[in-house]
Structures are given as structure tokens and as C-alpha cells.
Write a protein that holds these residues in place. Structure first.
Motif, PDB file in Angstrom:
ATOM      1  N   LEU A 122      21.297 -53.084 -15.328  1.00  0.00           N
ATOM      2  CA  LEU A 122      22.654 -52.540 -15.294  1.00  0.00           C
ATOM      3  C   LEU A 122      23.212 -52.334 -16.705  1.00  0.00           C
ATOM      4  N   GLN A 123      22.989 -53.271 -17.594  1.00  0.00           N
ATOM      5  CA  GLN A 123      23.523 -53.152 -18.951  1.00  0.00           C
ATOM      6  C   GLN A 123      22.936 -51.941 -19.675  1.00  0.00           C
ATOM      7  N   LEU A 124      21.634 -51.688 -19.487  1.00  0.00           N
ATOM      8  CA  LEU A 124      21.006 -50.518 -20.099  1.00  0.00           C
ATOM      9  C   LEU A 124      21.533 -49.226 -19.480  1.00  0.00           C
ATOM     10  N   MET A 125      21.764 -49.245 -18.165  1.00  0.00           N
ATOM     11  CA  MET A 125      22.334 -48.078 -17.493  1.00  0.00           C
ATOM     12  C   MET A 125      23.709 -47.748 -18.082  1.00  0.00           C
ATOM     13  N   GLU A 126      24.519 -48.776 -18.324  1.00  0.00           N
ATOM     14  CA  GLU A 126      25.831 -48.565 -18.936  1.00  0.00           C
ATOM     15  C   GLU A 126      25.690 -48.027 -20.357  1.00  0.00           C
ATOM     16  N   THR A 127      24.768 -48.601 -21.105  1.00  0.00           N
ATOM     17  CA  THR A 127      24.554 -48.150 -22.484  1.00  0.00           C
ATOM     18  C   THR A 127      24.164 -46.673 -22.510  1.00  0.00           C
ATOM     19  N   MET A 128      23.257 -46.271 -21.620  1.00  0.00           N
ATOM     20  CA  MET A 128      22.833 -44.872 -21.575  1.00  0.00           C
ATOM     21  C   MET A 128      23.992 -43.964 -21.183  1.00  0.00           C
ATOM     22  N   LEU A 129      24.836 -44.431 -20.264  1.00  0.00           N
ATOM     23  CA  LEU A 129      25.992 -43.635 -19.854  1.00  0.00           C
ATOM     24  C   LEU A 129      26.913 -43.379 -21.045  1.00  0.00           C
ATOM     25  N   PHE A 130      27.206 -44.405 -21.807  1.00  0.00           N
ATOM     26  CA  PHE A 130      28.140 -44.226 -22.923  1.00  0.00           C
ATOM     27  C   PHE A 130      27.512 -43.438 -24.068  1.00  0.00           C
ATOM     28  N   GLU A 131      26.202 -43.507 -24.229  1.00  0.00           N
ATOM     29  CA  GLU A 131      25.544 -42.642 -25.212  1.00  0.00           C
ATOM     30  C   GLU A 131      25.717 -41.173 -24.832  1.00  0.00           C
ATOM     31  N   LEU A 132      25.539 -40.881 -23.559  1.00  0.00           N
ATOM     32  CA  LEU A 132      25.733 -39.511 -23.089  1.00  0.00           C
ATOM     33  C   LEU A 132      27.183 -39.076 -23.255  1.00  0.00           C
ATOM     34  N   LEU A 133      28.102 -39.984 -22.950  1.00  0.00           N
ATOM     35  CA  LEU A 133      29.523 -39.656 -23.070  1.00  0.00           C
ATOM     36  C   LEU A 133      29.915 -39.368 -24.519  1.00  0.00           C
TER      37      LEU A 133
ATOM     38  N   VAL B 203      26.088 -46.646  -7.592  1.00  0.00           N
ATOM     39  CA  VAL B 203      25.251 -47.111  -6.486  1.00  0.00           C
ATOM     40  C   VAL B 203      24.581 -48.429  -6.857  1.00  0.00           C
ATOM     41  N   GLN B 204      24.046 -48.491  -8.075  1.00  0.00           N
ATOM     42  CA  GLN B 204      23.371 -49.710  -8.523  1.00  0.00           C
ATOM     43  C   GLN B 204      24.337 -50.886  -8.560  1.00  0.00           C
ATOM     44  N   ASP B 205      25.514 -50.692  -9.105  1.00  0.00           N
ATOM     45  CA  ASP B 205      26.496 -51.775  -9.206  1.00  0.00           C
ATOM     46  C   ASP B 205      26.909 -52.266  -7.819  1.00  0.00           C
TER      47      ASP B 205
ATOM     48  N   GLN C 178      25.154 -52.019  -5.007  1.00  0.00           N
ATOM     49  CA  GLN C 178      24.038 -52.711  -4.362  1.00  0.00           C
ATOM     50  C   GLN C 178      23.832 -54.112  -4.931  1.00  0.00           C
ATOM     51  N   LEU C 179      23.975 -54.243  -6.245  1.00  0.00           N
ATOM     52  CA  LEU C 179      23.794 -55.555  -6.860  1.00  0.00           C
ATOM     53  C   LEU C 179      24.887 -56.529  -6.419  1.00  0.00           C
ATOM     54  N   LYS C 180      26.118 -56.043  -6.313  1.00  0.00           N
ATOM     55  CA  LYS C 180      27.216 -56.914  -5.892  1.00  0.00           C
ATOM     56  C   LYS C 180      27.036 -57.377  -4.454  1.00  0.00           C
ATOM     57  N   HIS C 181      26.397 -56.526  -3.620  1.00  0.00           N
ATOM     58  CA  HIS C 181      26.192 -56.885  -2.222  1.00  0.00           C
ATOM     59  C   HIS C 181      24.767 -57.386  -1.965  1.00  0.00           C
ATOM     60  N   ARG C 182      24.028 -57.578  -3.052  1.00  0.00           N
ATOM     61  CA  ARG C 182      22.675 -58.145  -2.986  1.00  0.00           C
ATOM     62  C   ARG C 182      21.764 -57.345  -2.063  1.00  0.00           C
ATOM     63  N   HIS C 183      21.815 -56.022  -2.254  1.00  0.00           N
ATOM     64  CA  HIS C 183      20.925 -55.133  -1.497  1.00  0.00           C
ATOM     65  C   HIS C 183      20.190 -54.206  -2.452  1.00  0.00           C
ATOM     66  N   ALA C 184      19.706 -54.741  -3.546  1.00  0.00           N
ATOM     67  CA  ALA C 184      19.049 -53.922  -4.569  1.00  0.00           C
ATOM     68  C   ALA C 184      17.632 -53.572  -4.132  1.00  0.00           C
ATOM     69  N   THR C 185      17.534 -52.627  -3.205  1.00  0.00           N
ATOM     70  CA  THR C 185      16.234 -52.201  -2.695  1.00  0.00           C
ATOM     71  C   THR C 185      16.083 -50.702  -2.908  1.00  0.00           C
ATOM     72  N   GLY C 186      14.909 -50.184  -2.560  1.00  0.00           N
ATOM     73  CA  GLY C 186      14.672 -48.750  -2.664  1.00  0.00           C
ATOM     74  C   GLY C 186      14.727 -48.264  -4.100  1.00  0.00           C
ATOM     75  N   MET C 187      15.347 -47.096  -4.314  1.00  0.00           N
ATOM     76  CA  MET C 187      15.400 -46.495  -5.627  1.00  0.00           C
ATOM     77  C   MET C 187      16.150 -47.367  -6.618  1.00  0.00           C
ATOM     78  N   VAL C 188      17.159 -48.095  -6.127  1.00  0.00           N
ATOM     79  CA  VAL C 188      17.969 -48.928  -7.019  1.00  0.00           C
ATOM     80  C   VAL C 188      17.102 -49.980  -7.714  1.00  0.00           C
ATOM     81  N   SER C 189      16.111 -50.482  -7.010  1.00  0.00           N
ATOM     82  CA  SER C 189      15.250 -51.505  -7.606  1.00  0.00           C
ATOM     83  C   SER C 189      14.399 -50.945  -8.742  1.00  0.00           C
ATOM     84  N   LEU C 190      14.259 -49.619  -8.821  1.00  0.00           N
ATOM     85  CA  LEU C 190      13.473 -48.995  -9.876  1.00  0.00           C
ATOM     86  C   LEU C 190      14.313 -48.603 -11.081  1.00  0.00           C
ATOM     87  N   LEU C 191      15.631 -48.726 -10.967  1.00  0.00           N
ATOM     88  CA  LEU C 191      16.511 -48.360 -12.071  1.00  0.00           C
ATOM     89  C   LEU C 191      16.424 -49.401 -13.185  1.00  0.00           C
ATOM     90  N   PRO C 192      16.691 -49.000 -14.426  1.00  0.00           N
ATOM     91  CA  PRO C 192      16.744 -49.973 -15.527  1.00  0.00           C
ATOM     92  C   PRO C 192      17.845 -50.995 -15.272  1.00  0.00           C
TER      93      PRO C 192
END
Length: 267
Positions: free
Chosen positions: A170-181, A150-152, A154-168
Motif C-alpha cells: 500500500l505504501q508503494l502504491m501511494e508513493t507511485m500515485l503521488f509521483e504521477l500527481l 480497492v486495495q485499501d 480490501q485490506l481494511k476488510h481483510r479480503h486481500a485476494t485476487g488481483m489485489v494480492s498481486l498489487l505492490p
């Protein structure tokens, strides 16, 4: 307190914490408030009691489809709490808490299915524990992947509003995903190896589909981790592989139990 009342209390606390957390997110307060934490901790304690008395009822260990839902979601939540100590994964609670509320209610009120297994030795317990832990961590990875998608987008379409704007970022989100994986794949590897070593009927007719689906999921996750560090796979590729592997795990675990216990009436 009777088990049904505990389950109702846990569900109400989970849903209240979800609503409060959503309200705080709308107010652009990304950190967990003391009230959300308090409600969540009390709900988690009630959830733990429901899971314990659902699975261990004094007559054996019941790992039927409905009863194990409370145990699996409890472990998912505990894994999330551990990860929250080092990473900002609080946005995952918007998904996890309502699912937990439903799981404790189903576990407490649904009928018993399946057959209580005989005494489990240490090897089998290792297999069961690592399987549940792997599923819990990879569930977090799947939810994280969904938020990343969702974040990716929204950022590509320049609509980073709402909950997406509160997310860390994108690079940190990816890092956290791969740590979990990474953690999930290690646990899944332990589960597969211990199953091969300690379960005699892992490839029996009624379990072969579960085993094959789990191995396919492991292969997908492992391919993604290889592609990440050898080919630089990111964002949408990571999301597709993560959600694809998780779908296979859900089919392997819950799909097989559903067919065996509700359709074929077997344990």
C-alpha cells in the motif's frame, strides 16, 4: 494497410494482450510476460499509425472529439511504458488496454467533427502538447487511485485476494500515485501558463467553461499535494481528490468538445 484495418488489428492485439495478462494474473504471475509485451508493442505501433493518420491527414491537423481519442490514449500508453521502466504499474494495463482498443476503433470509423485549426505556432503547440501530456499522466494517476481505493478497502476488510494480492504494498502504491500527481500537475501548470500566454481566446464564451474547469482541477490537485506534505493526507483522501480532479479534467476536455462539436456543431 488501410486505416480501418490497422485500427481493427490494434484493437484485437490490445484485447488479446489484456486477456493474456489477466490469465497470468490469475496464475499469480505479476510480471509482464514476453508475449504480452510483444502483443502490446505491436498494438502500440499500429495505434501510433492510426493516431497519426487520424490527426494529420495531409489537409491539416484534426483535433476533433473522435479523432483525438487515438492520440490521447496513445500518449497515455506511452506514459505508462515510461513509468513501467521504474515502477510496477503493469496492473494499470488491465484498464488502459481495453480503453485503447475502443479508442482506435472510434478514431478510425467515427465521422470527422470540429474544424481543423489554422497553422499553430510554437507557443500553441507547447500548449497542446503539454495539455495532452498532462491529461495522459493524470489519467494514469486516476487509474492508480482507483486501484489504491480497492486495495485499501480490501485490506481494511481483510479480503486481500485476487488481483489485489498481486498489487505492490500500500505504501508503494501511494508513493507511485503521488509521483504521477507531481508530474501531472507540473505538466498541467505548463499547459495553463502557455494557454494564458499564447491563446487569445482562452476566456472566450465558448472556452470559458473549459478554462474554469481546468483551473479548478489544478486547484484540487495542488491542494492534495499540499495536504500530503503538510498534513499527511493518505489513502482515501488522496483517492477522492485525485478522482475529483480527474472528473473535472474529463469534463473540461471531452465534455467541452462534445458540446461544441456534436451539440453546437462548432470547432
Amino acid at each position: 494497410m488501410p486505416l480501418p484495418l490497422l485500427a481493427i488489428l490494434a484493437a484485437l492485439l490490445y484485447l488479446t494482450a489484456t486477456g493474456l495478462h489477466l490469465l497470468h494474473m490469475r496464475q499469480r504471475r505479476p510480471r509482464l510476460s514476453a508475449m504480452v509485451i510483444t502483443l502490446g508493442v505491436i498494438a502500440l505501433l499500429c495505434h501510433a499509425l492510426v493516431a497519426w493518420f487520424s490527426v494529420f491527414d495531409g489537409q491539416g491537423v484534426h483535433l476533433g472529439l473522435y479523432k483525438i481519442l487515438a492520440l490521447v490514449t496513445l500518449v497515455v500508453n506511452l506514459a505508462c511504458v515510461v513509468w513501467l521502466l521504474r515502477r510496477p504499474l503493469q496492473n494499470l494495463l488491465v484498464v488502459l488496454l481495453p480503453i485503447s482498443a475502443a479508442a482506435v476503433l472510434v478514431s478510425a470509423f467515427a465521422p470527422q467533427t470540429g474544424v481543423a485549426p489554422p497553422h499553430m505556432g510554437g507557443g500553441v503547440l507547447l500548449h497542446v502538447a503539454s495539455s495532452i501530456l498532462a491529461y495522459a499522466v493524470l489519467t494514469l494517476a486516476a487509474v492508480q487511485a482507483a486501484l489504491l481505493a480497492v486495495q485499501d478497502h480490501q485490506l481494511k476488510h481483510r479480503h486481500a485476494t485476487g488481483m489485489v494480492s498481486l498489487l505492490p504494498p500500500l505504501q508503494l502504491m501511494e508513493t507511485m500515485l503521488f509521483e504521477l500527481l507531481w508530474a501531472g500537475v507540473v505538466l498541467l501548470t505548463v499547459a495553463i501558463v502557455s494557454g494564458l500566454l499564447f491563446l487569445e481566446d482562452l476566456f472566450a464564451q465558448h472556452l470559458v467553461h473549459k478554462t474554469v474547469l481546468t483551473l479548478l482541477a489544478w486547484a484540487i490537485y495542488s491542494t492534495l499535494l499540499w495536504g500530503r506534505y503538510q498534513l499527511g493526507w493518505r489513502s482515501q483522501t488522496a483517492v477522492r481528490f485525485t478522482l475529483g480532479g480527474f472528473t473535472l479534467l474529463v469534463l473540461a476536455f471531452f465534455g467541452s468538445k462534445l458540446v461544441l462539436e456534436l451539440v453546437l456543431q462548432r470547432g
